[in-house]
Design a protein around this motif. Structure first.
Motif, PDB file in Angstrom:
ATOM      1  N   ILE A 188       0.833  -1.206   0.000  1.00  0.00           N
ATOM      2  CA  ILE A 188       0.000   0.000   0.000  1.00  0.00           C
ATOM      3  C   ILE A 188       0.862   1.249   0.000  1.00  0.00           C
ATOM      4  O   ILE A 188       0.592   2.221  -0.723  1.00  0.00           O
ATOM      5  CB  ILE A 188      -0.966  -0.005   1.215  1.00  0.00           C
ATOM      6  N   GLN A 189       1.922   1.241   0.804  1.00  0.00           N
ATOM      7  CA  GLN A 189       2.826   2.389   0.837  1.00  0.00           C
ATOM      8  C   GLN A 189       3.500   2.605  -0.519  1.00  0.00           C
ATOM      9  O   GLN A 189       3.653   3.751  -0.967  1.00  0.00           O
ATOM     10  CB  GLN A 189       3.891   2.181   1.916  1.00  0.00           C
ATOM     11  N   THR A 190       3.891   1.511  -1.169  1.00  0.00           N
ATOM     12  CA  THR A 190       4.542   1.621  -2.477  1.00  0.00           C
ATOM     13  C   THR A 190       3.583   2.178  -3.522  1.00  0.00           C
ATOM     14  O   THR A 190       3.932   3.087  -4.288  1.00  0.00           O
ATOM     15  CB  THR A 190       5.060   0.247  -2.938  1.00  0.00           C
ATOM     16  N   VAL A 191       2.367   1.631  -3.567  1.00  0.00           N
ATOM     17  CA  VAL A 191       1.362   2.110  -4.520  1.00  0.00           C
ATOM     18  C   VAL A 191       1.033   3.568  -4.234  1.00  0.00           C
ATOM     19  O   VAL A 191       0.930   4.400  -5.153  1.00  0.00           O
ATOM     20  CB  VAL A 191       0.097   1.235  -4.455  1.00  0.00           C
ATOM     21  N   GLY A 192       0.860   3.913  -2.955  1.00  0.00           N
ATOM     22  CA  GLY A 192       0.567   5.287  -2.587  1.00  0.00           C
ATOM     23  C   GLY A 192       1.675   6.240  -3.004  1.00  0.00           C
ATOM     24  O   GLY A 192       1.412   7.338  -3.517  1.00  0.00           O
ATOM     25  N   PHE A 193       2.926   5.823  -2.792  1.00  0.00           N
ATOM     26  CA  PHE A 193       4.056   6.653  -3.173  1.00  0.00           C
ATOM     27  C   PHE A 193       4.092   6.865  -4.681  1.00  0.00           C
ATOM     28  O   PHE A 193       4.317   7.987  -5.162  1.00  0.00           O
ATOM     29  CB  PHE A 193       5.357   6.015  -2.695  1.00  0.00           C
ATOM     30  N   PHE A 194       3.835   5.806  -5.454  1.00  0.00           N
ATOM     31  CA  PHE A 194       3.832   5.946  -6.908  1.00  0.00           C
ATOM     32  C   PHE A 194       2.718   6.886  -7.363  1.00  0.00           C
ATOM     33  O   PHE A 194       2.910   7.697  -8.277  1.00  0.00           O
ATOM     34  CB  PHE A 194       3.680   4.583  -7.574  1.00  0.00           C
ATOM     35  N   LEU A 195       1.537   6.799  -6.741  1.00  0.00           N
ATOM     36  CA  LEU A 195       0.429   7.688  -7.106  1.00  0.00           C
ATOM     37  C   LEU A 195       0.776   9.141  -6.787  1.00  0.00           C
ATOM     38  O   LEU A 195       0.441  10.049  -7.561  1.00  0.00           O
ATOM     39  CB  LEU A 195      -0.850   7.262  -6.377  1.00  0.00           C
ATOM     40  N   VAL A 196       1.425   9.367  -5.652  1.00  0.00           N
ATOM     41  CA  VAL A 196       1.859  10.734  -5.311  1.00  0.00           C
ATOM     42  C   VAL A 196       2.847  11.241  -6.361  1.00  0.00           C
ATOM     43  O   VAL A 196       2.764  12.395  -6.809  1.00  0.00           O
ATOM     44  CB  VAL A 196       2.482  10.767  -3.898  1.00  0.00           C
ATOM     45  N   MET A 197       3.772  10.378  -6.769  1.00  0.00           N
ATOM     46  CA  MET A 197       4.733  10.771  -7.791  1.00  0.00           C
ATOM     47  C   MET A 197       4.042  11.088  -9.112  1.00  0.00           C
ATOM     48  O   MET A 197       4.371  12.065  -9.785  1.00  0.00           O
ATOM     49  CB  MET A 197       5.765   9.658  -8.012  1.00  0.00           C
ATOM     50  N   LEU A 198       3.067  10.249  -9.481  1.00  0.00           N
ATOM     51  CA  LEU A 198       2.395  10.394 -10.769  1.00  0.00           C
ATOM     52  C   LEU A 198       1.469  11.607 -10.796  1.00  0.00           C
ATOM     53  O   LEU A 198       1.442  12.361 -11.781  1.00  0.00           O
ATOM     54  CB  LEU A 198       1.612   9.115 -11.067  1.00  0.00           C
ATOM     55  N   LEU A 199       0.721  11.810  -9.729  1.00  0.00           N
ATOM     56  CA  LEU A 199      -0.329  12.835  -9.725  1.00  0.00           C
ATOM     57  C   LEU A 199       0.123  14.176  -9.162  1.00  0.00           C
ATOM     58  O   LEU A 199      -0.442  15.217  -9.506  1.00  0.00           O
ATOM     59  CB  LEU A 199      -1.543  12.324  -8.932  1.00  0.00           C
ATOM     60  N   LEU A 246       3.911  14.930  -7.911  1.00  0.00           N
ATOM     61  CA  LEU A 246       5.298  15.285  -8.206  1.00  0.00           C
ATOM     62  C   LEU A 246       5.550  15.454  -9.702  1.00  0.00           C
ATOM     63  O   LEU A 246       6.278  16.364 -10.120  1.00  0.00           O
ATOM     64  CB  LEU A 246       6.231  14.211  -7.632  1.00  0.00           C
ATOM     65  N   ARG A 247       4.938  14.615 -10.515  1.00  0.00           N
ATOM     66  CA  ARG A 247       5.181  14.654 -11.959  1.00  0.00           C
ATOM     67  C   ARG A 247       4.827  16.011 -12.577  1.00  0.00           C
ATOM     68  O   ARG A 247       5.656  16.612 -13.285  1.00  0.00           O
ATOM     69  CB  ARG A 247       4.419  13.528 -12.646  1.00  0.00           C
ATOM     70  N   PRO A 248       3.595  16.543 -12.360  1.00  0.00           N
ATOM     71  CA  PRO A 248       3.288  17.853 -12.961  1.00  0.00           C
ATOM     72  C   PRO A 248       4.222  18.962 -12.487  1.00  0.00           C
ATOM     73  O   PRO A 248       4.640  19.818 -13.274  1.00  0.00           O
ATOM     74  CB  PRO A 248       1.852  18.125 -12.506  1.00  0.00           C
ATOM     75  N   LEU A 249       4.569  18.928 -11.189  1.00  0.00           N
ATOM     76  CA  LEU A 249       5.470  19.954 -10.660  1.00  0.00           C
ATOM     77  C   LEU A 249       6.855  19.856 -11.301  1.00  0.00           C
ATOM     78  O   LEU A 249       7.450  20.865 -11.693  1.00  0.00           O
ATOM     79  CB  LEU A 249       5.589  19.807  -9.139  1.00  0.00           C
ATOM     80  N   LEU A 250       7.385  18.629 -11.393  1.00  0.00           N
ATOM     81  CA  LEU A 250       8.715  18.442 -11.972  1.00  0.00           C
ATOM     82  C   LEU A 250       8.732  18.761 -13.462  1.00  0.00           C
ATOM     83  O   LEU A 250       9.712  19.310 -13.974  1.00  0.00           O
ATOM     84  CB  LEU A 250       9.192  17.012 -11.739  1.00  0.00           C
ATOM     85  N   LYS A 251       7.665  18.401 -14.166  1.00  0.00           N
ATOM     86  CA  LYS A 251       7.601  18.692 -15.603  1.00  0.00           C
ATOM     87  C   LYS A 251       7.681  20.202 -15.844  1.00  0.00           C
ATOM     88  O   LYS A 251       8.416  20.676 -16.713  1.00  0.00           O
ATOM     89  CB  LYS A 251       6.324  18.109 -16.219  1.00  0.00           C
ATOM     90  N   ARG A 252       6.906  20.984 -15.062  1.00  0.00           N
ATOM     91  CA  ARG A 252       6.964  22.437 -15.207  1.00  0.00           C
ATOM     92  C   ARG A 252       8.355  22.960 -14.846  1.00  0.00           C
ATOM     93  O   ARG A 252       8.900  23.838 -15.515  1.00  0.00           O
ATOM     94  CB  ARG A 252       5.899  23.102 -14.326  1.00  0.00           C
ATOM     95  N   PHE A 253       8.939  22.395 -13.793  1.00  0.00           N
ATOM     96  CA  PHE A 253      10.255  22.843 -13.347  1.00  0.00           C
ATOM     97  C   PHE A 253      11.319  22.582 -14.416  1.00  0.00           C
ATOM     98  O   PHE A 253      12.108  23.477 -14.750  1.00  0.00           O
ATOM     99  CB  PHE A 253      10.632  22.138 -12.042  1.00  0.00           C
TER     100      PHE A 253
END
Length: 446
Positions: A224-235, A237-244
């Motif tokens: 659950i922690q792994t899936v949750g971490f991946f979802l946080v990254m995808l939803l 962290l990803r948009p923030l990093l892409k803009r950065f």
């Protein structure tokens, strides 16, 4: 006597003495990797095969066996932890690059056939490996801790070890042949991409299960922690990093400045730290970060330019040598052990080459085309070494099985090029073979 003590006259290895030993080892490792990489390249094998061979030759199976005192002086056990950390750091950076190079466009173009080939090439060898692991377990020696190898953990890791495909090495081989844009090449790299993703998910899941010692509550918590971490990254962290990274590339004229690189590496190490805290190894965080940013081609090109040569020249040879130093052919000290190795090799080839080849044939490819696809999917090399090092670090693979799997990874990679060149005749890939039967200059099919 350790080399530093002999030359610097001290029994302790502190400061400059520790650095001295590390530098000596780095020089030996880099020289051996370049020499053997070039030698195997001349033999029409991927450079990585020569680097793996260099690691085995520098280890206790060859150099350490014939020159034990010199080996102990150069590869002083007192700095083994330093090289263990360096090899893991190299893997974190490498898996970030592997994630960045993950190309989802292949799945959109060739999804159905690729998924069928990949899933068959995972499920069949996994089941064969698990059955083989079940049969091998009663004959195993204790693991490094002195405890018996965990039966369920060993069985699961044998399944994963049979299932993996080395997409970075496969991609390099296909580029050398110039077949990436052919129908067979596109299907194979697509299937390898699916295999790669499924393999890492499977490895992360099994690692969490073993780390949790097969306790259902702890296992579910880690998943659950792994899936949750991946979802946080995808939803998130990803948009923030892409803009950065887009803004950073614009400001830097197509490159990343010092501050921007520091932020990217900081996020990379933070992701690795999180997955390490979850309990599924730091490399998975690096791979996840790479995959969520893989659709940024300019950023990918910049990061690969910054990392690839440094990884290839320094960190990967350290990892291969570190693996070689942990591999001792002397652990295969009986006819039974060598018979088990033969069974491991047959199981690996039959499961992967056979499974993917049959699935390709069912998908409409000719028998020779199917054999080409199966042969390429049977390439293991680097990815296999990562899997078995994880298994050894988790304490589920004894030294003898670790040795068997290293040899299997080397054998399945070496056999890829000669078998592929043989099966290419009579297919759309034949124009890429020159008259001598080796790799041609890369002509387009007529």
């Amino acid at each position: 006597m350790p080399l530093t003590s002999a030359l610097l006259g001290s029994d302790s290895m502190q400061g400059e003495q520790l650095l001295f030993t590390v530098l000596v080892q780095l020089l030996v490792i880099m020289a051996a990797a370049r020499i053997f990489g070039s030698l195997f390249r001349a033999l029409r094998q991927p450079i990585v095969v020569g680097e793996i061979a260099a690691g085995l030759i520098l280890g206790p199976s060859c150099f350490g066996y014939f020159f034990p005192e010199t080996s102990a002086a150069i590869f002083d056990p007192a700095v083994s932890d330093v090289f263990g950390v360096l090899s893991q750091l190299g893997l974190i950076l490498l898996l970030f690059v592997v994630g960045l190079e993950f190309d989802f466009s292949h799945l959109r173009l060739h999804g159905r056939s690729a998924v069928a080939i990949s899933l068959t090439g995972i499920l069949l060898p996994f089941m064969m490996g698990a059955v083989l692991g079940l049969a091998m377990h009663p004959h195993l020696e204790p693991v490094a801790s002195g405890e018996p190898a965990s039966r369920p953990g060993f069985i699961l890791f044998m399944g994963v070890a049979m299932s993996i495909t080395a997409i970075p090495i496969l991609g390099r081989l296909m580029m050398e042949l110039n077949i990436t844009r052919t129908r067979i090449g596109a299907i194979t790299i697509s299937a390898a991409a699916v295999d790669d993703a499924c393999g890492w998910i499977l490895l992360a899941t099994i690692s969490s299960v073993v780390q949790a010692q097969f306790q259902i509550r702890l296992t579910l918590q880690m998943v659950i922690q792994t899936v949750g971490f991946f979802l946080v990254m995808l939803l998130v962290l990803r948009p923030l990093l892409k803009r950065f990274v887009q803004r950073s590339l614009e400001r830097g004229g197509g490159d990343l400045g010092m501050n921007s690189l520091a932020v990217v590496y900081g996020v990379l190490f933070l992701c690795a730290l999180v997955t390490s805290m979850i309990g599924i190894f730091a490399i998975f965080g690096a791979f996840m970060l790479g995959t969520v940013l893989s659709d940024e081609p300019q950023f990918r090109a910049v990061m690969i330019r910054h990392l690839r040569n440094f990884l290839t020249v320094i960190f990967l040879p350290i990892f291969f040598t570190y693996t070689g130093l942990r591999t001792n052919l002397g652990t295969l000290n009986s006819p039974l052990q060598w018979m088990l190795f033969a069974a491991v090799l047959v199981c690996a080839v039959a499961g992967k080459l056979g499974g993917c080849g049959i699935a390709a044939w069912w998908s409409g490819f000719s028998p020779r085309e199917s054999l080409c696809i199966g042969t390429m999917m049977n390439t293991r090399a680097l990815m296999e070494l990562i899997v078995i090092n994880v298994g050894r670090d988790l304490g589920v693979l004894p030294d003898s099985v670790f040795c068997m799997l290293v040899l299997m990874a080397l054998a399945t990679t070496i056999m890829t090029t000669p078998m592929l060149l043989r099966f290419m005749r009579g297919t759309e890939l034949e124009p890429f073979i020159n008259d001598s039967g080796f790799l041609g200059p890369g002509r387009s099919p007529g």
